[in-house]
Design an enzyme around this catalytic site. Structure first.
Site, short mmCIF file in Angstrom:
data_model
loop_
_atom_site.label_atom_id
_atom_site.label_comp_id
_atom_site.label_asym_id
_atom_site.label_seq_id
_atom_site.Cartn_x
_atom_site.Cartn_y
_atom_site.Cartn_z
N CYS A 2 -51.62 109.64 -3.02
CA CYS A 2 -51.44 110.16 -1.67
C CYS A 2 -50.98 108.99 -0.81
O CYS A 2 -51.04 107.84 -1.24
CB CYS A 2 -52.77 110.64 -1.08
SG CYS A 2 -53.52 111.98 -2.02
N ARG A 27 -45.23 109.60 -2.05
CA ARG A 27 -46.53 109.47 -2.72
C ARG A 27 -47.27 110.81 -2.80
O ARG A 27 -48.33 110.91 -3.41
CB ARG A 27 -47.41 108.47 -1.96
CG ARG A 27 -46.82 107.08 -1.86
CD ARG A 27 -47.77 106.15 -1.12
NE ARG A 27 -49.03 106.05 -1.80
CZ ARG A 27 -49.28 105.27 -2.83
NH1 ARG A 27 -48.34 104.49 -3.31
NH2 ARG A 27 -50.47 105.24 -3.40
N TRP A 74 -51.28 114.55 -2.28
CA TRP A 74 -50.87 115.01 -3.61
C TRP A 74 -52.16 115.46 -4.24
O TRP A 74 -52.98 114.65 -4.66
CB TRP A 74 -50.22 113.86 -4.38
CG TRP A 74 -49.76 114.25 -5.74
CD1 TRP A 74 -50.39 114.03 -6.93
CD2 TRP A 74 -48.54 114.92 -6.07
NE1 TRP A 74 -49.65 114.53 -7.96
CE2 TRP A 74 -48.50 115.07 -7.47
CE3 TRP A 74 -47.47 115.41 -5.31
CZ2 TRP A 74 -47.44 115.69 -8.13
CZ3 TRP A 74 -46.42 116.01 -5.97
CH2 TRP A 74 -46.41 116.14 -7.37
N ASN A 100 -57.10 108.03 -0.58
CA ASN A 100 -56.18 108.14 -1.71
C ASN A 100 -56.97 107.69 -2.93
O ASN A 100 -57.47 106.57 -2.96
CB ASN A 100 -54.97 107.21 -1.47
CG ASN A 100 -54.11 107.05 -2.71
OD1 ASN A 100 -54.02 107.95 -3.52
ND2 ASN A 100 -53.48 105.89 -2.83
N GLY A 101 -57.08 108.57 -3.93
CA GLY A 101 -57.84 108.21 -5.13
C GLY A 101 -58.74 109.35 -5.55
O GLY A 101 -58.54 110.50 -5.15
N GLU A 481 -37.92 112.20 -27.91
CA GLU A 481 -38.06 111.86 -26.49
C GLU A 481 -37.21 110.63 -26.16
O GLU A 481 -36.57 110.57 -25.10
CB GLU A 481 -39.55 111.64 -26.16
CG GLU A 481 -39.85 111.16 -24.75
CD GLU A 481 -39.35 112.08 -23.64
OE1 GLU A 481 -38.89 113.19 -23.92
OE2 GLU A 481 -39.40 111.65 -22.47
N LYS A 485 -34.15 110.51 -23.37
CA LYS A 485 -34.10 109.54 -22.26
C LYS A 485 -32.74 108.87 -22.21
O LYS A 485 -32.14 108.74 -21.15
CB LYS A 485 -35.18 108.46 -22.41
CG LYS A 485 -36.61 108.83 -22.14
CD LYS A 485 -36.94 109.12 -20.71
CE LYS A 485 -36.70 110.55 -20.33
NZ LYS A 485 -37.70 111.54 -20.57
N GLU A 488 -29.91 111.37 -21.07
CA GLU A 488 -29.86 111.87 -19.70
C GLU A 488 -29.55 110.80 -18.67
O GLU A 488 -28.97 111.12 -17.64
CB GLU A 488 -31.11 112.67 -19.34
CG GLU A 488 -32.39 111.89 -19.15
CD GLU A 488 -33.53 112.80 -18.68
OE1 GLU A 488 -34.67 112.45 -18.98
OE2 GLU A 488 -33.29 113.81 -18.01
N HIS A 504 -29.62 114.92 -45.86
CA HIS A 504 -29.12 116.30 -45.93
C HIS A 504 -27.90 116.51 -45.04
O HIS A 504 -27.57 117.65 -44.71
CB HIS A 504 -30.24 117.28 -45.57
CG HIS A 504 -31.39 117.20 -46.53
ND1 HIS A 504 -31.29 117.61 -47.84
CD2 HIS A 504 -32.65 116.70 -46.39
CE1 HIS A 504 -32.44 117.40 -48.46
NE2 HIS A 504 -33.28 116.83 -47.60
N LYS A 603 -34.46 117.36 -10.67
CA LYS A 603 -35.84 117.05 -11.06
C LYS A 603 -36.59 118.32 -11.43
O LYS A 603 -37.31 118.36 -12.41
CB LYS A 603 -36.55 116.32 -9.91
CG LYS A 603 -37.97 115.90 -10.24
CD LYS A 603 -38.01 114.88 -11.36
CE LYS A 603 -39.39 114.56 -11.85
NZ LYS A 603 -39.38 113.92 -13.17
O1 M6R Z 1 -41.32 120.00 -14.64
P1 M6R Z 1 -41.21 120.26 -16.10
O2 M6R Z 1 -42.07 119.37 -16.93
O3 M6R Z 1 -41.46 121.71 -16.44
O4 M6R Z 1 -39.71 119.95 -16.47
C1 M6R Z 1 -39.20 120.21 -17.74
C2 M6R Z 1 -37.88 119.52 -17.96
O5 M6R Z 1 -36.92 119.99 -17.06
C3 M6R Z 1 -37.99 117.99 -17.82
O6 M6R Z 1 -38.95 117.47 -18.67
C4 M6R Z 1 -36.65 117.30 -18.12
O7 M6R Z 1 -36.37 117.47 -19.48
C5 M6R Z 1 -36.70 115.82 -17.74
N1 M6R Z 1 -35.60 115.49 -16.90
C6 M6R Z 1 -36.61 114.90 -18.92
O8 M6R Z 1 -36.67 113.57 -18.55
#
Ligand code: M6R
Length: 608
Positions: A2, A27, A74, A100-101, A481, A485, A488, A504, A603
């Site tokens: 927060c 925050r 938050w 905050n905490g 994962e 990263k 993207e 394969h 996001k």
């Molecule tokens: O908010 P969410 O966890 O549901 O979002 C899911 C995906 O859109 C999200 O994880 C996306 O793949 C990220 N940009 C990956 O870094």
């Protein structure tokens, strides 16, 4: 996470409070509030939603007081609402507090305060603090605050305001940031530098256990034992934008570095006092587990990758059958789901449209539902029958980092919780895993402490057009994962393969100089992983290995190795993902990409 602010001086407090909060919205932004001491009374206003909703409520109100505090929230305890928004007050509204905490022992304190006649109006942990102050107040503001701090356990940065002391604000710090900005005839309190930077560049950065007594023309700092601390003034030489990112160049890097705390906060309060068992806020028992014959885990993107790890954990520890699916596929394929199915959805934002729709479909089909999300009161949290929260704080960068590691830790704890209820794990093994779990935050910090080799690899290989990630078992889940990263944020074509699958088909793509990131931490498949590494090496790939400290074998077969601290092979994904996040980050920097806002992505994906 927060944001908190405070002002004391000769100017209208409200101006600084609103301006400071606007700089701290990163925050937390599910609700906001302010309190200003107006002499006769303390004026308090709060509003659920973004700061603008609060500003709207304050529009045309005459609030002239020159001492005040504010908060942008938050949520962790209690959903976002006007009532749960800070500041919180005692019964008589003599004291006002922003926090905050997490106050870990708030339940016991609250019960005791209620038995002594205190009336609570929110669901928050914070509200115990002003009531404790009311209980302990003896005319001496500082002494009373010190007594309160002795009672509370957990993490906090707090600001206290008292109607009877219109010349003083008191603030305290433990595990959450707090700065006191030094002005001329006025002083400022804030969670972070961006809030004060337009007013002053001189500040005291408080350390854990410190308390500051802030008046308009003086600041006195005390340590935990009540002794005066002589602190050096910190001169801020960042620009405003850098300050918002805590001095980091990008939110993504800041969030990668926040992982030790995010993971620690997510573990916090969920281990029994004797360290022997996991305590999740779900109330499940053996009958409940016996009533489930199948578990579906549904999510998108990074959260889906956390789901793959969760399948591994739950099947291994709790011996329940788990299927994992991406939400956009699951909902359209007429899944076999009924009241014996438990559907677990994972979502950082709690707003992802595909995941939400899959959750609604599961409920329609009669499944039991559990959400794992980072946002209290989000649509997914509201839709699911049960919810457990990751405590990562707001994640701003599009590329998910700290949300992923907190999801991993929480699904690990969920699997262990189920295993303990279902008695599919021995007492000794459970304790061993819990002991190792507690060490993970420090081990992530250790992993973050040596980034130079990763920077070098990123510079060396950042201009390649294809990168392959390979691994077996949990290493494969992390490879997926790592590849996401890199794709993207650096726009490099990256693919992850289960190492055993190379032969394969994909092996045809491995030619001289192609970078291959090989994860080799899973002891149960170690020999096989080494064989797969030899296969790509034989095709002259450049192989960078990720291994566990103490592995002397790995170096023999690879071009470079990055070691992470050693732990159980179940927990090591929490460590191996960190260099992969950093590799993606520095590769993106090398290529001049917009790290926090990669092209074509958002996001929160609230469209189908
Ligand atoms: O908010 P969410 O966890 O549901 O979002 C899911 C995906 O859109 C999200 O994880 C996306 O793949 C990220 N940009 C990956 O870094």
């Amino acid at each position: 996470m927060c944001g908190i602010v405070g002002y004391i001086g000769d100017n209208k407090a409200l101006n600084f409070l609103l301006q400071g909060l606007s700089k701290l919205e990163y925050r937390g932004y599910d609700s906001a509030g302010i309190a200003v001491n107006c002499g006769e009374n303390i004026f308090v206003e709060k509003a659920v939603g973004r700061l603008d909703a609060l500003k709207e409520k304050l529009h045309n109100q005459k609030i002239d007081g020159t001492i005040g505090i504010g908060h942008t929230r938050w949520a962790t305890h209690g959903r976002p609402s006007d009532r749960n928004a800070h500041p919180h007050t005692d019964c008589q509204e003599n004291f006002v507090v922003v926090h905050n905490g997490i106050i870990e022992n708030y339940m016991a304190l609250k019960e005791n305060l209620i038995s002594r006649g205190h009336k609570f109006i929110s669901e928050t942990d914070t509200e115990v603090v002003p009531h404790l102050l009311e209980e302990f107040y003896n005319g001496n503001f500082l002494e009373s605050v010190q007594k309160v701090l002795k009672k509370i356990e957990g993490s906090y940065s707090l600001v206290f305001m008292s109607k009877a002391h219109p010349d003083t604000l008191i603030c305290a710090k433990q595990d959450n940031p707090l700065v006191v900005g030094l002005g001329n005839g006025e002083n400022f309190i804030a969670s972070d530098i961006p809030a004060i930077i337009s007013k002053t560049r001189n500040a005291y950065i408080l350390n854990d256990g410190e308390i500051a007594v802030v008046k308009k023309d003086s600041v006195k700092i005390f340590n935990r034992n009540g002794e005066v601390v002589e602190k050096k003034i910190f001169h801020v030489n960042w620009n405003a934008e850098a300050a918002e990112k805590g001095g980091y160049e990008h939110f993504m890097l800041k969030e990668i570095n926040e992982q030790p705390k995010a993971v620690r906060d997510t573990i916090s309060k969920r281990i029994s006092k004797d360290g022997a068992s996991i305590e999740l806020e779900l109330g499940w028992d053996k009958n409940f587990l016996d009533s489930i014959n199948k578990i579906y885990i549904i999510a998108c993107g990074t959260a889906y990758h956390a789901g793959l790890v969760a399948k591994f954990y739950i099947e291994k520890l709790a011996r329940k059958l788990v299927e994992v699916d991406v939400a956009s596929e699951y909902r359209y394929r007429n899944p076999i789901v009924d009241d014996k199915t438990l559907v677990i959805v994972i979502s950082q934002s709690g707003e992802t449209s595909d995941t939400l729709a899959a959750l609604k479909e599961s409920r329609r089909l009669g499944a039991k539902t559990l959400a794992i999300t980072n946002v209290v009161g989000s649509s997914i949290a509201r839709e699911a029958e049960q919810v457990i929260y990751t405590v990562a704080g707001p994640e701003i960068a599009v590329a998910s980092t700290k949300a992923y590691t907190t999801q991993l830790i929480l699904v690990f704890m969920l699997a262990l919780y189920m295993a303990q209820i279902g008695k599919t794990i021995s007492t000794e093994r459970a304790r061993e895993l819990i002991d190792l779990l507690k060490k993970i935050p420090a081990q992530i910090s250790e992993t973050l402490s040596d980034v130079d080799p990763i920077k070098t690899f990123a510079r060396q290989y950042g201009f390649n057009e294809d990168v392959f990630y390979i691994g077996r078992s949990l290493d494969y889940c992390v490879a997926l994962e790592g590849a996401l990263k890199l794709k993207e944020i650096s726009y490099i074509h990256a693919e992850a393969y289960a190492s055993g699958e190379l032969k394969h088909g994909t092996l045809a793509l491995i030619v001289e100089g192609v970078p291959v990131i090989a994860l080799a931490t899973q002891k149960s498949v170690y020999e096989k992983t080494i064989s797969n590494i030899k296969e790509v090496k034989a095709r002259d790939a450049v192989v960078i290995g990720i291994g566990a400290a103490g592995d002397t074998e790995l170096e023999k077969y690879l071009d470079h190795v990055i070691f992470v601290p050693n732990t159980d092979e179940l927990l090591i994904p929490l460590l191996t993902v960190v260099p992969l996040q950093l590799l993606a980050y520095y590769a993106a920097i090398t290529r001049g990409c917009d790290v926090d806002k990669p092209r074509n992505l958002a996001k929160s994906v609230t469209v189908e």
